[in-house]
Enzyme design. Structure first.
Site, PDB file in Angstrom:
ATOM      1  N   GLU A 115       0.842  -1.196   0.000  1.00  0.00           N
ATOM      2  CA  GLU A 115       0.000   0.000   0.000  1.00  0.00           C
ATOM      3  C   GLU A 115       0.876   1.244   0.000  1.00  0.00           C
ATOM      4  O   GLU A 115       2.051   1.175   0.384  1.00  0.00           O
ATOM      5  CB  GLU A 115      -0.915   0.006   1.228  1.00  0.00           C
ATOM      6  CG  GLU A 115      -0.146   0.051   2.540  1.00  0.00           C
ATOM      7  CD  GLU A 115      -1.033  -0.224   3.748  1.00  0.00           C
ATOM      8  OE1 GLU A 115      -1.952   0.567   3.950  1.00  0.00           O
ATOM      9  OE2 GLU A 115      -0.790  -1.220   4.447  1.00  0.00           O
ATOM     10  N   LYS A 117       2.575   4.588   1.241  1.00  0.00           N
ATOM     11  CA  LYS A 117       2.933   5.099   2.567  1.00  0.00           C
ATOM     12  C   LYS A 117       2.475   6.554   2.603  1.00  0.00           C
ATOM     13  O   LYS A 117       3.140   7.453   2.070  1.00  0.00           O
ATOM     14  CB  LYS A 117       4.441   4.984   2.774  1.00  0.00           C
ATOM     15  CG  LYS A 117       4.882   5.299   4.182  1.00  0.00           C
ATOM     16  CD  LYS A 117       6.342   4.911   4.364  1.00  0.00           C
ATOM     17  CE  LYS A 117       6.812   5.176   5.780  1.00  0.00           C
ATOM     18  NZ  LYS A 117       6.652   6.573   6.170  1.00  0.00           N
ATOM     19  N   ASP A 119       1.733  10.221   3.714  1.00  0.00           N
ATOM     20  CA  ASP A 119       2.479  11.161   4.547  1.00  0.00           C
ATOM     21  C   ASP A 119       1.497  11.898   5.448  1.00  0.00           C
ATOM     22  O   ASP A 119       0.994  12.954   5.110  1.00  0.00           O
ATOM     23  CB  ASP A 119       3.216  12.140   3.624  1.00  0.00           C
ATOM     24  CG  ASP A 119       4.336  12.852   4.348  1.00  0.00           C
ATOM     25  OD1 ASP A 119       4.649  12.456   5.487  1.00  0.00           O
ATOM     26  OD2 ASP A 119       4.884  13.802   3.780  1.00  0.00           O
ATOM     27  N   TYR A 225      -6.800   6.727   5.994  1.00  0.00           N
ATOM     28  CA  TYR A 225      -6.795   5.377   5.456  1.00  0.00           C
ATOM     29  C   TYR A 225      -6.320   4.446   6.559  1.00  0.00           C
ATOM     30  O   TYR A 225      -5.301   4.705   7.213  1.00  0.00           O
ATOM     31  CB  TYR A 225      -5.867   5.256   4.241  1.00  0.00           C
ATOM     32  CG  TYR A 225      -6.435   5.874   2.985  1.00  0.00           C
ATOM     33  CD1 TYR A 225      -7.760   5.632   2.611  1.00  0.00           C
ATOM     34  CD2 TYR A 225      -5.651   6.694   2.186  1.00  0.00           C
ATOM     35  CE1 TYR A 225      -8.295   6.200   1.464  1.00  0.00           C
ATOM     36  CE2 TYR A 225      -6.187   7.267   1.027  1.00  0.00           C
ATOM     37  CZ  TYR A 225      -7.507   7.009   0.673  1.00  0.00           C
ATOM     38  OH  TYR A 225      -8.027   7.577  -0.458  1.00  0.00           O
ATOM     39  N   LYS A 316      11.097   3.608   0.826  1.00  0.00           N
ATOM     40  CA  LYS A 316      11.031   5.068   0.749  1.00  0.00           C
ATOM     41  C   LYS A 316      11.393   5.530  -0.653  1.00  0.00           C
ATOM     42  O   LYS A 316      12.383   5.088  -1.226  1.00  0.00           O
ATOM     43  CB  LYS A 316      12.021   5.681   1.741  1.00  0.00           C
ATOM     44  CG  LYS A 316      11.674   5.401   3.204  1.00  0.00           C
ATOM     45  CD  LYS A 316      10.637   6.346   3.725  1.00  0.00           C
ATOM     46  CE  LYS A 316      11.278   7.648   4.171  1.00  0.00           C
ATOM     47  NZ  LYS A 316      10.330   8.496   4.885  1.00  0.00           N
ATOM     48  N   CYS A 410      28.339  45.886   1.264  1.00  0.00           N
ATOM     49  CA  CYS A 410      27.085  45.393   1.839  1.00  0.00           C
ATOM     50  C   CYS A 410      25.906  45.892   1.006  1.00  0.00           C
ATOM     51  O   CYS A 410      25.786  47.082   0.747  1.00  0.00           O
ATOM     52  CB  CYS A 410      26.958  45.870   3.276  1.00  0.00           C
ATOM     53  SG  CYS A 410      25.355  45.509   3.986  1.00  0.00           S
ATOM     54  N   CYS A 413      23.876  48.545   3.468  1.00  0.00           N
ATOM     55  CA  CYS A 413      24.408  49.815   3.961  1.00  0.00           C
ATOM     56  C   CYS A 413      25.605  50.309   3.155  1.00  0.00           C
ATOM     57  O   CYS A 413      26.066  51.424   3.352  1.00  0.00           O
ATOM     58  CB  CYS A 413      24.792  49.705   5.433  1.00  0.00           C
ATOM     59  SG  CYS A 413      26.255  48.687   5.704  1.00  0.00           S
ATOM     60  N   CYS A 427      29.413  41.908   6.498  1.00  0.00           N
ATOM     61  CA  CYS A 427      29.393  43.371   6.390  1.00  0.00           C
ATOM     62  C   CYS A 427      30.120  43.978   7.582  1.00  0.00           C
ATOM     63  O   CYS A 427      29.889  43.583   8.722  1.00  0.00           O
ATOM     64  CB  CYS A 427      27.949  43.853   6.365  1.00  0.00           C
ATOM     65  SG  CYS A 427      27.754  45.591   6.749  1.00  0.00           S
ATOM     66  N   CYS A 433      24.819  49.496   9.820  1.00  0.00           N
ATOM     67  CA  CYS A 433      24.131  48.711   8.805  1.00  0.00           C
ATOM     68  C   CYS A 433      22.662  48.511   9.189  1.00  0.00           C
ATOM     69  O   CYS A 433      22.353  47.949  10.229  1.00  0.00           O
ATOM     70  CB  CYS A 433      24.821  47.354   8.656  1.00  0.00           C
ATOM     71  SG  CYS A 433      24.044  46.320   7.417  1.00  0.00           S
TER      72      CYS A 433
HETATM   73 ZN   LIG Z   1      25.687  46.349   5.949  1.00  0.00          ZN
END
Ligand SMILES: [Zn+2]
Length: 679
Positions: A115, A117, A119, A225, A316, A410, A413, A427, A433
């Site tokens: 059958e 499986k 989830d 089921y 599986k 960055c 910033c 950064c 920042c």
């Molecule tokens: Zn930054």
């Protein structure tokens, strides 16, 4: 009011009619009437039952749910609900049969019941004289939770068995799940209501079954089921699983229409292959197939291991993979400045969820994958694991390929970027920042830190962008009149937030240290530092050598702590925070006497429900215990919650004491309160 015979007839008729529609709708997937007509019949039944006081636990009217329960009751399974061993390919399935043949002598081929499986969530239903009297989750296999109130709302599960010949006591086991259509419908509704969307069907089903309010559960179209029978008394069952399935269906219980009985392991392998090929077309999520020896006599001759039967095997399926297009790569800045590449993807449904972005971890991973923006890529997702880009699709057409380049500055910033180790980029902006500022404020306000109620992500974003808050100390100067200018913020909630910020000033030293966001200092380490040094000013002066003396603190953490407290901006921030009135109760520095668990090694496993894992660990460590990640001969005790697996098995094997979360809480509370009385 006394019901006339006509009314009694109508009620009985409505009950039968509604149950018939429930079966047509879910079991046979073949409704005869519209939802609106069904609701009208149900409303009529509820009205008659209310008027004439004809309530019955087996009436379909009980499927609409009832008043919330105060809590969950634990149920001990009379026969443990074992888990299954698993294999991943046909050869391993042949080896499984090989082991069976070594144990028992068999003429000819073995007959197997195969059958899908599903989830979902494994449950046990108990019927007494054909009436559903109890439903429980699998839990850890021995102890689960009573979810009868929620299971009653599932329309395909009979409240009363039909037909005849069922044992007077019958425990049916199976998987409760949410189908793909039901899941999509629920999310459509969530979008319309602008409420949170659900991530995947399995978690939604599990969450629904753990509702205390069954009226909410009734709104989720769960299905089930059945896959086996547990306890049964007073009656005879067929001598094969196939026979049992046929009986269960006759009694009105839902069984999987894709199940099959086959002779020989090769046919099982063919079944698995076939199932895999139709997997996406099924109305529910599956993660493999289950193969069981069909004859009960043969099953008992083969026997079981400690936790798994030797006559059953889960096959599986491989983790699901789907291809989609990499639209772009963005670089996200975390609280400590770490910059992470994030893939933006054309949305794709894989492994039960829609994926539209996922982390690429670091630039090394990007280089290893060798992918460019615009490429077609393969996404893999299995179980609850974060979706992953596994490779580019070779030879895919990309008219406008763009390389993925690590930023030199960055993206938030504009500060310069430094390389840390081989793969991380960071950064340099610190609190300049915006991204780091937002993240540090969010961390500061989070539940296990200063726990500022109502300071959500969107508010923080606006506060930082409008430059109303540059660092966490600025929070304490906010006024309701300023907050009211933010989006979606009324006068009342502005005042509530100001009050919550003010309240958060009374905290504890461990929470405050954790809130500062010193690198590598999580809750457990913060607690250790607080208990060891007792006072912030002492910790501020601590050297690397003295820090290494603290349990769980290594040279790297020590270095982060020292450099944090040496930073002049941080010194100024700490002074300002204390001026804002942040206080905590004094801590008496722990002596051996106040650490009664010294010498004990404790392992936590499974799900803790009342404590967070980190909190449990921190409190145990504070009492002197060592909290280990694996079970060995030196383990003193294992505290296991629902879902505990291999660690629990190992503890049982080594004869190590095992207890549950309630016992753990009891221990913590009694030791902690006795220590308080010493102080
Ligand atoms: Zn930054």
């Amino acid at each position: 009011m006394i019901a006339s015979p006509e009314i009694l007839d109508e009620v009985a008729g409505l009950r039968l009619e509604l149950e018939r529609h429930n079966r047509l709708y879910h079991t046979l997937d073949n409704p005869e009437i519209t939802d609106a007509d069904y609701d009208a019949l149900l409303a009529r039944l509820v009205m008659l039952e209310d008027t004439y006081d004809l309530h019955s636990p087996t009436s379909p009217s009980s499927r609409v749910g009832a008043e919330p329960l105060p809590g969950f009751t634990q149920i001990t399974h009379e026969i443990p609900m074992l888990s299954l061993d698993k294999v991943f390919d046909g050869d391993d399935l042949r080896a499984f049969e090989g082991r069976i043949l070594k144990r028992v002598e068999i003429d000819g081929e073995i007959t197997y019941s195969c059958e899908p499986k599903v989830d979902g969530v494994a449950v046990s239903l108990l019927y007494e004289n054909g009436v559903l009297i109890r439903a429980a989750t699998r839990g850890d296999g021995t102890v689960g939770e009573d979810i009868t109130h929620n299971v009653r709302t599932i329309r395909s599960i009979p409240l009363k068995l039909s037909g005849r010949g069922f044992p007077s006591l019958l425990e049916v086991r199976g998987e409760i799940f949410l189908g793909k259509r039901g899941f999509a419908h629920l999310n459509e509704q969530a979008r319309l209501d602008q409420s949170k969307v659900f991530v995947n069907p399995r978690n939604t089903a599990a969450g629904t079954l753990r509702q205390l309010d069954s009226r909410r559960a009734a709104k989720v179209p769960l299905q089930m089921y059945c896959y086996s029978v547990g306890l049964h008394e007073g009656g005879k069952l067929p001598d094969s699983l196939d026979g049992v399935f046929i009986s269960l269906a006759e009694w009105g219980l839902p069984t999987n229409p894709q199940r099959q009985v086959v002779k020989s392991i090769d046919r099982c392998i063919a079944y698995c292959d076939e199932l895999l090929s139709i997997r996406n077309a099924l109305e529910y999520e599956i993660d493999g197939a289950v193969i069981k020896v069909d004859s009960f006599n043969l099953q008992s001759a083969i026997g079981t291991n400690a936790r798994t039967p030797r006559w059953a095997m889960a096959y599986k399926f491989p983790a699901e993979e789907k291809s989609t297009r990499l639209i772009d790569v963005e670089f996200q800045v975390g609280r400590t400045g770490t910059i992470t590449p994030v893939a933006r993807l054309e949305p794709v449904f894989v492994g039960g969820v829609t994926v539209s972005n996922t982390t690429l971890h670091n630039m090394d991973e990007v280089a290893r994958l060798g992918i460019r923006i615009g490429d077609e890529v393969v996404i893999r997702r299995a179980g609850d694991v974060i979706p992953k880009v596994v490779r580019g699709v070779p030879g895919s057409v990309n008219p406008n390929p763009r390389p993925i380049v690590a930023p030199s500055h960055c993206p938030v910033c504009g500060s310069s970027v430094e390389k840390e180790g081989d793969v991380l980029i960071r950064c340099n902006g610190g609190l300049v920042c915006g991204a780091q500022r937002k993240e540090s404020i969010r961390h500061f306000a989070s539940r296990n830190a200063l726990d500022i109620d109502g300071l959500g992500e969107r508010i923080i974003e606006q506060l930082v962008e409008a430059e109303l808050v540059r660092d966490v100390a600025d929070l304490f100067g906010l006024e309701a009149s300023t907050l009211m200018n933010l989006e979606r913020m009324g006068a009342k909630s502005a005042e509530k937030l100001v009050a919550a910020i003010a309240d958060s000033r009374r905290t504890t030293l461990p929470k405050f240290l954790y809130a500062l966001g010193i690198r590598e200092v999580g809750e457990a380490t913060a607690l250790q530092l607080a208990n060891h040094f007792g006072d912030l000013s002492v910790l501020q002066e601590a050297t690397i050598e003295s820090l290494i003396d603290v349990p769980d603190v290594g040279p790297i953490v020590a270095e982060h702590v020292v450099s944090f407290f040496a930073n002049t901006a941080n010194i100024a921030l700490l002074a300002r925070l204390q001026e804002c009135g942040i206080t905590w109760p004094k801590i008496s520095v722990a002596s051996g006497e106040s650490r009664p668990l010294i010498g004990q090694t404790i392992v936590l496993t499974g799900t803790l429900e009342k404590l967070s894992r980190n909190e449990a660990k921190a409190r145990l460590v504070a009492l002197g215990a060592k909290v280990a990640g694996s079970v060995s001969k030196s383990t003193s005790i294992v505290y296991a919650g629902p879902g505990a697996g291999s660690k629990l098995a190992k503890a049982t094997e080594l004869g190590i004491e095992v207890d549950d979360e309630t016992a753990l809480l009891g221990l913590l509370q009694s030791l902690e309160s006795s220590l308080k009385s010493i102080d």
